[in-house]
Scaffold this active site. Structure first.
Site, PDB file in Angstrom:
ATOM      1  N   THR A 118      -3.489   9.057  -2.767  1.00  0.00           N
ATOM      2  CA  THR A 118      -2.178   8.439  -2.775  1.00  0.00           C
ATOM      3  C   THR A 118      -2.157   7.130  -2.002  1.00  0.00           C
ATOM      4  OG1 THR A 118       0.086   8.682  -1.953  1.00  0.00           O
ATOM      5  CG2 THR A 118      -1.585   9.923  -0.791  1.00  0.00           C
ATOM      6  N   TYR A 142       1.347  14.875   4.474  1.00  0.00           N
ATOM      7  CA  TYR A 142       0.894  14.764   3.079  1.00  0.00           C
ATOM      8  C   TYR A 142      -0.177  13.678   2.960  1.00  0.00           C
ATOM      9  CZ  TYR A 142       0.851  13.054  -1.699  1.00  0.00           C
ATOM     10  OH  TYR A 142       0.434  12.616  -2.930  1.00  0.00           O
TER      11      TYR A 142
END
Ligand code: UD1
Length: 326
Positions: A118, A142
């Site tokens: 990401t 995350y």
């Protein structure tokens, strides 16, 4: 013929990658625990193994039985706010599960590994566009769970040169398969495009615009939205690149330019032919003002060019999938 194992292949991005692989003539096997994925997202003729990527006995058996030579690893947990509340879940489902899967792959002789990472590994960056060699500074569990996975995969690759890894850092993924074969099915997915589409179809009263005083051209946050089918095709190109002998690499997946929240909402209203109920709301904590991809390395590395780099097309496909447009 060898096959590609797609973990999380019953999910949104993994499901589009399965279609991209099939379109490229590849044989595909899906491993998904169906915790957030959908059986109907897996096309007919593709075998779905329901199970956990961290179950190394299962994965080892699958690699041998299905003659798996390459893996695309999408399975994982993806919500930034949830990761703040339950960091342990993120380190278990993302970092630990990736380690277990990667070890089984190395032992099983898998040669190509495509990892779903990401752009949030860049954190609240001041530097825009973001290049892959910018120092990562994750601000959520995350993002940290993905960055740790990237690092572990790089170390495994150094120690086992036959195992080569492409770490792909996604910017803002949106849209649906242009042929309407799949799209976002997860009712809990919560990106801006998904929430705007839900407002368009009446599942939500009002779309909130988080913050209007950022240092951007209209005060709202700027993001790099990439069509999910282009993103999926880039995974196939990354696999081709590794199979042709390319060295392991980290690549941004974005188009290299940003739209603000207000620009995106205006474009969606134009495609839809009516306005949305919307209201200004306070800033959402942790949102960087501007964020888009430096695509220099991506363009120099992969034999891939976007086919859907058009905000209206992204939004039209998402609206169509949700039933808001014919
Ligand atoms: C997205 C991804 C994240 C990824 C990151 C990389 C989602 C859900 N998250 O985060 O996994 O790591 O890109 O770039 O796709 N906004 C509103 N109103 C809303 C929802 C959002 O104004 O109701 C604004 C947000 O404040 C933000 C922008 O829209 O400025 C995009 O938000 P969102 O779609 O949630 O994505 P990111 O936070 O950029």
């Amino acid at each position: 013929m060898s096959k590609v194992l797609v973990t999380g292949g019953a999910g949104y991005i993994g499901g589009h990658a399965v279609l991209a692989l099939l379109d490229a003539g590849r044989d595909v096997v899906v491993l998904d625990d169906l915790s957030t994925g959908f059986r109907e997202a897996v096309p007919a003729g593709v075998s779905l193994h329901q199970g956990d990527v961290a179950d190394s006995t299962l994965v080892t058996r699958l690699i041998a039985a299905e003659n798996i030579d390459a893996v695309m690893h999408f399975a994982g947990s993806i919500s930034v706010p949830e990761s703040m509340a339950e960091p342990g879940k993120y380190y278990r489902n993302n970092t630990c599960a990736t380690l277990s899967l990667a070890n089984a792959c190395v032992e099983g002789g898998v040669r190509g590994f495509i990892f779903s990472s990401t752009a949030s590994v860049y954190g609240e960056t001041e530097i825009c566009p973001c290049a892959e060699d910018a120092p990562p500074a994750p601000v959520s569990p995350y993002a940290a769970s993905k960055l740790m996975s990237e690092r572990m995969l790089a170390d495994l690759e150094s120690a086992h040169p036959a195992f080569r890894v492409a770490r792909l850092r996604y910017f803002n993924v949106a849209g649906a398969d242009p042929a309407g074969r799949t799209g976002q099915r997860n009712p809990n997915a919560a990106g801006l495009v998904k929430l705007a589409v839900e407002t368009a179809v009446g599942k939500r009263d009002t779309l909130e615009i988080f913050g209007d005083d950022y240092p951007t051209r209209d005060g709202t946050c700027e993001r790099d939205y990439i069509h999910v089918s282009d993103l999926a095709a880039a995974h196939v190109a990354a696999l081709d690149y590794l199979e042709k002998g390319g060295a392991g690499t980290t690549l941004n997946l974005g188009y290299g330019r940003g739209y603000t929240v207000l620009e995106l909402v205006a474009a969606l209203e134009k495609v839809l032919g009516r306005t949305l109920n919307k209201r200004r709301a306070p800033r959402r904590p942790g949102d960087p003002p501007r964020y888009f991809s430096d695509v220099t390395r991506l363009n120099a590395t992969l034999d891939w060019r976007p086919a859907h780099d058009d905000l209206d097309e992204i939004l039209r496909s998402a609206l169509k999938w949700a039933g808001a447009l014919a």
